[in-house]
Design a protein around this motif. Structure first.
Motif, PDB file in Angstrom:
ATOM      1  N   GLY A   1       0.787  -1.228   0.000  1.00 40.91           N
ATOM      2  CA  GLY A   1       0.000   0.000   0.000  1.00 40.91           C
ATOM      3  C   GLY A   1       0.819   1.278   0.000  1.00 40.91           C
ATOM      4  O   GLY A   1       0.294   2.363  -0.208  1.00 40.91           O
ATOM      5  N   VAL A   2       2.134   1.153   0.216  1.00 43.68           N
ATOM      6  CA  VAL A   2       2.961   2.363   0.289  1.00 43.68           C
ATOM      7  C   VAL A   2       3.227   2.980  -1.086  1.00 43.68           C
ATOM      8  O   VAL A   2       3.639   4.139  -1.195  1.00 43.68           O
ATOM      9  CB  VAL A   2       4.328   2.110   0.978  1.00 43.68           C
ATOM     10  N   GLY A   3       2.985   2.184  -2.150  1.00 46.97           N
ATOM     11  CA  GLY A   3       3.236   2.697  -3.498  1.00 46.97           C
ATOM     12  C   GLY A   3       4.420   1.994  -4.158  1.00 46.97           C
ATOM     13  O   GLY A   3       5.051   2.542  -5.070  1.00 46.97           O
ATOM     14  N   LYS A   4       4.700   0.780  -3.729  1.00 44.92           N
ATOM     15  CA  LYS A   4       5.863   0.040  -4.258  1.00 44.92           C
ATOM     16  C   LYS A   4       5.681  -0.286  -5.743  1.00 44.92           C
ATOM     17  O   LYS A   4       6.584  -0.062  -6.550  1.00 44.92           O
ATOM     18  CB  LYS A   4       6.058  -1.239  -3.435  1.00 44.92           C
ATOM     19  N   THR A   5       4.509  -0.810  -6.104  1.00 42.53           N
ATOM     20  CA  THR A   5       4.253  -1.160  -7.509  1.00 42.53           C
ATOM     21  C   THR A   5       4.403   0.069  -8.411  1.00 42.53           C
ATOM     22  O   THR A   5       5.067   0.027  -9.446  1.00 42.53           O
ATOM     23  CB  THR A   5       2.822  -1.718  -7.657  1.00 42.53           C
ATOM     24  N   THR A   6       3.782   1.146  -8.005  1.00 39.77           N
ATOM     25  CA  THR A   6       3.843   2.385  -8.783  1.00 39.77           C
ATOM     26  C   THR A   6       5.281   2.887  -8.895  1.00 39.77           C
ATOM     27  O   THR A   6       5.712   3.344  -9.956  1.00 39.77           O
ATOM     28  CB  THR A   6       2.978   3.477  -8.108  1.00 39.77           C
TER      29      THR A   6
ATOM     30  N   LYS B   1       7.597   3.652 -12.107  1.00 42.44           N
ATOM     31  CA  LYS B   1       8.237   4.958 -12.319  1.00 42.44           C
ATOM     32  C   LYS B   1       9.735   4.798 -12.548  1.00 42.44           C
ATOM     33  O   LYS B   1      10.320   5.469 -13.403  1.00 42.44           O
ATOM     34  CB  LYS B   1       8.001   5.853 -11.099  1.00 42.44           C
TER      35      LYS B   1
ATOM     36  N   LYS C   1       4.095   9.706  -2.142  1.00 41.26           N
ATOM     37  CA  LYS C   1       2.896  10.459  -1.750  1.00 41.26           C
ATOM     38  C   LYS C   1       3.215  11.738  -0.982  1.00 41.26           C
ATOM     39  O   LYS C   1       2.514  12.122  -0.050  1.00 41.26           O
ATOM     40  CB  LYS C   1       1.947   9.565  -0.938  1.00 41.26           C
TER      41      LYS C   1
ATOM     42  N   ASP D   1       3.120  14.502  -2.367  1.00 37.15           N
ATOM     43  CA  ASP D   1       2.124  15.455  -2.846  1.00 37.15           C
ATOM     44  C   ASP D   1       0.935  15.417  -1.886  1.00 37.15           C
ATOM     45  O   ASP D   1       0.431  14.361  -1.535  1.00 37.15           O
ATOM     46  CB  ASP D   1       1.674  15.094  -4.274  1.00 37.15           C
TER      47      ASP D   1
ATOM     48  N   GLY E   1       8.118  10.483  -4.529  1.00 32.55           N
ATOM     49  CA  GLY E   1       6.931  10.313  -5.362  1.00 32.55           C
ATOM     50  C   GLY E   1       6.012  11.503  -5.176  1.00 32.55           C
ATOM     51  O   GLY E   1       5.694  11.886  -4.056  1.00 32.55           O
ATOM     52  N   LEU E   2       5.616  12.100  -6.303  1.00 34.90           N
ATOM     53  CA  LEU E   2       4.793  13.312  -6.227  1.00 34.90           C
ATOM     54  C   LEU E   2       3.478  13.153  -6.983  1.00 34.90           C
ATOM     55  O   LEU E   2       2.906  14.141  -7.433  1.00 34.90           O
ATOM     56  CB  LEU E   2       5.577  14.501  -6.791  1.00 34.90           C
ATOM     57  N   GLY E   3       3.020  11.926  -7.161  1.00 39.42           N
ATOM     58  CA  GLY E   3       1.762  11.702  -7.860  1.00 39.42           C
ATOM     59  C   GLY E   3       1.659  10.261  -8.327  1.00 39.42           C
ATOM     60  O   GLY E   3       2.567   9.461  -8.102  1.00 39.42           O
ATOM     61  N   GLU E   4       0.551   9.950  -8.994  1.00 39.47           N
ATOM     62  CA  GLU E   4       0.266   8.562  -9.356  1.00 39.47           C
ATOM     63  C   GLU E   4       0.760   8.167 -10.747  1.00 39.47           C
ATOM     64  O   GLU E   4       0.723   7.000 -11.111  1.00 39.47           O
ATOM     65  CB  GLU E   4      -1.244   8.322  -9.276  1.00 39.47           C
TER      66      GLU E   4
HETATM   67  P1  GDP Z   1       1.823  -1.119  -3.269  1.00 42.26           P
HETATM   68  O1  GDP Z   1       0.766  -1.921  -2.582  1.00 42.26           O
HETATM   69  O2  GDP Z   1       2.889  -0.681  -2.323  1.00 42.26           O
HETATM   70  O3  GDP Z   1       2.384  -1.779  -4.467  1.00 42.26           O
HETATM   71  O4  GDP Z   1       1.117   0.251  -3.705  1.00 42.26           O
HETATM   72  P2  GDP Z   1       0.636   0.768  -5.130  1.00 42.26           P
HETATM   73  O5  GDP Z   1       1.802   1.074  -6.005  1.00 42.26           O
HETATM   74  O6  GDP Z   1      -0.405  -0.144  -5.671  1.00 42.26           O
HETATM   75  O7  GDP Z   1       0.017   2.171  -4.707  1.00 42.26           O
HETATM   76  C1  GDP Z   1      -1.036   2.304  -3.793  1.00 42.26           C
HETATM   77  C2  GDP Z   1      -1.808   3.573  -4.135  1.00 42.26           C
HETATM   78  O8  GDP Z   1      -1.001   4.712  -3.932  1.00 42.26           O
HETATM   79  C3  GDP Z   1      -2.233   3.628  -5.590  1.00 42.26           C
HETATM   80  O9  GDP Z   1      -3.517   4.187  -5.661  1.00 42.26           O
HETATM   81  C4  GDP Z   1      -1.205   4.573  -6.234  1.00 42.26           C
HETATM   82  O10 GDP Z   1      -1.719   5.246  -7.350  1.00 42.26           O
HETATM   83  C5  GDP Z   1      -0.946   5.530  -5.101  1.00 42.26           C
HETATM   84  N1  GDP Z   1       0.383   6.180  -5.174  1.00 42.26           N
HETATM   85  C6  GDP Z   1       1.592   5.613  -5.334  1.00 42.26           C
HETATM   86  N2  GDP Z   1       2.580   6.536  -5.312  1.00 42.26           N
HETATM   87  C7  GDP Z   1       1.983   7.742  -5.157  1.00 42.26           C
HETATM   88  C8  GDP Z   1       2.458   9.117  -5.056  1.00 42.26           C
HETATM   89  O11 GDP Z   1       3.667   9.428  -5.089  1.00 42.26           O
HETATM   90  N3  GDP Z   1       1.507  10.081  -4.885  1.00 42.26           N
HETATM   91  C9  GDP Z   1       0.183   9.782  -4.818  1.00 42.26           C
HETATM   92  N4  GDP Z   1      -0.661  10.794  -4.636  1.00 42.26           N
HETATM   93  N5  GDP Z   1      -0.293   8.529  -4.898  1.00 42.26           N
HETATM   94  C10 GDP Z   1       0.583   7.519  -5.079  1.00 42.26           C
END
Ligand code: GDP
Length: 297
Positions: A106-111, A115, A250, A252, A275-278
């Motif tokens: 949930g921390v944004g690892k996949t995204t 990136k 996140k 942002d 990370g500054l966005g999705e």
């Molecule tokens: P994972 O479970 O760690 O792999 O998390 P995900 O990559 O699936 O990201 C979880 C949520 O956080 C998703 O809705 C992403 O779009 C969002 N997200 C990831 N990085 C950022 C960021 O830098 N900024 C914002 N605003 N959202 C982000």
């Protein structure tokens, strides 16, 4: 400039207080330090890191010969600019460079993997994403979609496969196919903490046997919006498996940008990107000097 915008909320939270402090006349007295401490705590720097930061600032003020509040901005700015350790360049004797991505779900690892892959693609590198979180079928699917979007290869096995086997076979594939970079996703289920850490250590052992120096770095992804949890996750992962670099996501829209200061002071770990966005473009290299400027203007 994006960093300035990303830090807007953090700055907002701090700026009135800092402005009032900088605007004071008179000495750096006990009341001044108390108010500064409160500001740092409110910005999620963390209690322990705040104490250390205040100590640093006191001795820096002394060595700079600053005794009055009106000149304190210079002291803080100099401290922030020097605070952040620089990421080390990993020694990669033969391609591919293997980067292990770790962090809680949930921390944004996949995204972040997407990136980083996108950035490497722009640099002309051939990138393989390896789906090492075999615990969640959704994670594998997400990575496949991202790989397609950013023009990276994907190595995945079925849900439930041994993550160390995925890592091993992915690097084997990368060696054969001439990839420059392997970004390895790993699981982030924290409810079975011990097993997860064992799993990550096993992946590291297997990678090291397969390819010299691999993983060349372990990058921990933490979520700025979780404030103090981000700091405790850093401690947990760093003690259990070792962390070389941090990506803070996140930033942002959160006022908790002080987390970065906490990471730098308490764990002495470099922040390589924020990370500054999705979107896949929303990743910025982090530079301490820019942070100081973005925060203090
Ligand atoms: P994972 O479970 O760690 O792999 O998390 P995900 O990559 O699936 O990201 C979880 C949520 O956080 C998703 O809705 C992403 O779009 C969002 N997200 C990831 N990085 C950022 C960021 O830098 N900024 C914002 N605003 N959202 C982000």
């Amino acid at each position: 400039q994006k960093l300035t915008r990303g830090l807007a909320k953090t700055r907002e939270r701090l700026s009135a207080g800092l402005g009032a402090l900088f605007g004071r006349t008179g000495e750096l007295d006990a009341a001044f330090w108390d108010e500064l401490e409160e500001l740092f705590i409110m910005a999620d720097v963390g209690a322990e890191a705040t104490r250390k930061l205040l100590d640093n600032l006191r001795s820096r003020a002394r060595s700079m010969g600053v005794t009055e509040a009106a000149r304190f901005r210079e002291v803080l700015s100099a401290e922030l600019e020097e605070l952040f350790p620089l990421p080390k360049k990993p020694k990669v004797t033969a391609p591919p460079e293997v980067v292990m991505m770790i962090g809680v779900n949930g921390v944004g690892k996949t995204t972040t993997i997407a990136k980083l892959a996108y950035r490497a693609r722009l640099q002309g590198r051939k990138v393989l994403i390896a789906a090492g979180d075999t615990f969640r079928a959704a994670a594998i699917d997400q990575l496949k979609i991202w790989a397609g979007r950013v023009g990276a290869g994907i190595f995945a096995k079925a849900e439930g496969a041994d993550p160390a086997a995925v890592a091993f076979e992915a690097v084997d594939h990368a060696l054969k196919e001439g990839y420059d970079l392997v970004l390895l996703d790993t699981a982030g289920r924290l409810h079975t903490k011990v097993n997860l850490m064992e799993e990550l250590r096993k992946i590291k052992r297997v990678l090291d046997k397969k390819h010299s120096g691999a993983p060349h770095k372990s990058v921990l992804v933490i979520d700025a919006t979780t404030g103090q949890n981000a700091l405790s996750q850093t401690k947990l992962f760093n003690e259990a498996v070792g962390v070389d670099e941090i990506v803070l996501t996140k930033l942002d829209g959160t006022a908790k940008g002080g987390v970065m200061v906490g990471v730098a002071i308490s764990h002495k770990l470099p922040i390589s990107f924020v990370g500054l966005g999705e979107k896949m473009e929303d990743l910025r290299p982090f530079v301490g000097e820019d942070f100081a400027k973005a925060l203090l203007g």
